[in-house]
Design an enzyme around this catalytic site. Structure first.
Site, PDB file in Angstrom:
ATOM      1  N   GLU A 144       0.827  -1.203   0.000  1.00  0.00           N
ATOM      2  CA  GLU A 144       0.000   0.000   0.000  1.00  0.00           C
ATOM      3  C   GLU A 144       0.864   1.258   0.000  1.00  0.00           C
ATOM      4  OE1 GLU A 144      -3.594   2.115   2.566  1.00  0.00           O
ATOM      5  OE2 GLU A 144      -2.136   0.829   3.589  1.00  0.00           O
ATOM      6  N   GLU A 241     -11.897   2.756   5.647  1.00  0.00           N
ATOM      7  CA  GLU A 241     -10.845   3.164   6.575  1.00  0.00           C
ATOM      8  C   GLU A 241     -10.916   4.681   6.758  1.00  0.00           C
ATOM      9  OE1 GLU A 241      -6.391   1.586   7.164  1.00  0.00           O
ATOM     10  OE2 GLU A 241      -6.543   3.129   5.614  1.00  0.00           O
TER      11      GLU A 241
END
Length: 262
Positions: A144, A241
């Site tokens: 990520e 998130e």
């Protein structure tokens, strides 16, 4: 097709004890959950909650290192290869119990003045070691890119950096964790990147920019992002998130609106 959304329990339902957040997510209609780390709880205890509420364990991170001293993962850190291997082994043990098939491998922080090429070599070697072990459990390892504003010095911040690592290692169970929030801050051009990278994306995460709140406004037009993912036949999970502005359940109008249109 209808997209699948997973509640990130490290961000949502903060008013509840961690394990109780699984039930809260299920009550709000989430069928998957993700979070930063499960390691403070026995895997069997988490699994019982997942089974009780019919929720799939979608994603968590391998060990982060010593967060208090500034470590943000171990993947690229020279001299920490043994710690990295221990972290991967423990994560795969938990993944096996939880039925989890995606692990985010955090890269770590690149110190000022460090030789980036050395860190790249370490990360490639670590990923090449870890990928076959993960593949044996049908687990995908995710990389990520994280923005430099929230995590200064993080080793991996651009999509092209993640793609270069995927190409260099060449393992079929390596993919990009495409966080729209981080990408918008560092690069923008979200929809085009989703189209170009479709085959390399193994997980998506969402939040508003710049506030990192519910995906219902500010810079990003999430209805358009969602329609783009639908047009691409994206069948993975989308991790929520973000930091709710008030209560998590009260802030789910964006999700109810999406579902009403499908």
């Amino acid at each position: 097709m209808s997209l699948r959304f997973a509640a990130n329990l490290s961000f949502l339902y903060q008013e509840l004890p961690f394990l109780d957040r699984i039930a809260a997510a299920a009550r709000d209609g989430f069928t998957g959950v993700e979070y930063v780390s499960p390691f403070d709880f026995p895997a069997a205890d988490i699994r019982r909650r997942l089974d009780e509420h019919g929720v799939e364990q979608v994603l968590f991170n391998t060990a982060l290192g010593d967060w208090a001293v500034g470590e943000r993962g171990l993947g690229s850190l020279p001299g920490r290869q043994a710690d990295f291997r221990d972290a991967v082994a423990r994560a795969l043990e938990y993944a096996g119990v939880l039925g989890n098939r995606r692990l985010h491998v955090m890269a770590g922080v690149l110190p000022a003045g460090a030789d980036r090429a050395e860190y790249i070599d370490v990360f490639q070697e670590n990923l090449a070691w870890a990928a076959p072990l993960a593949a044996a459990q049908d687990v995908t390892l995710l990389l990520e890119p994280i923005n430099q504003r929230d995590m200064p010095g993080y080793f991996l911040s651009y999509q092209h950096q993640a793609l270069a690592l995927l190409q260099a290692v060449g393992a079929p169970n390596l993919a990009v964790q495409f966080d729209c929030y981080h990408c918008q801050i560092m690069e923008g051009d979200i929809a085009t990147k989703l189209r170009i990278m479709r085959d390399q994306i193994g997980h998506v995460q969402i939040a508003s920019v710049p506030g990192r709140n519910e995906p219902d406004g500010e810079e990003l037009n999430y209805p358009f992002v969602f329609s783009t993912l639908e047009a691409l036949a994206y069948d993975g999970w989308i991790g929520c998130e973000y930091r709710p502005r008030a209560g998590t359940s009260e802030g789910l109008g964006w999700l109810r609106a999406y579902r009403q249109l499908r």
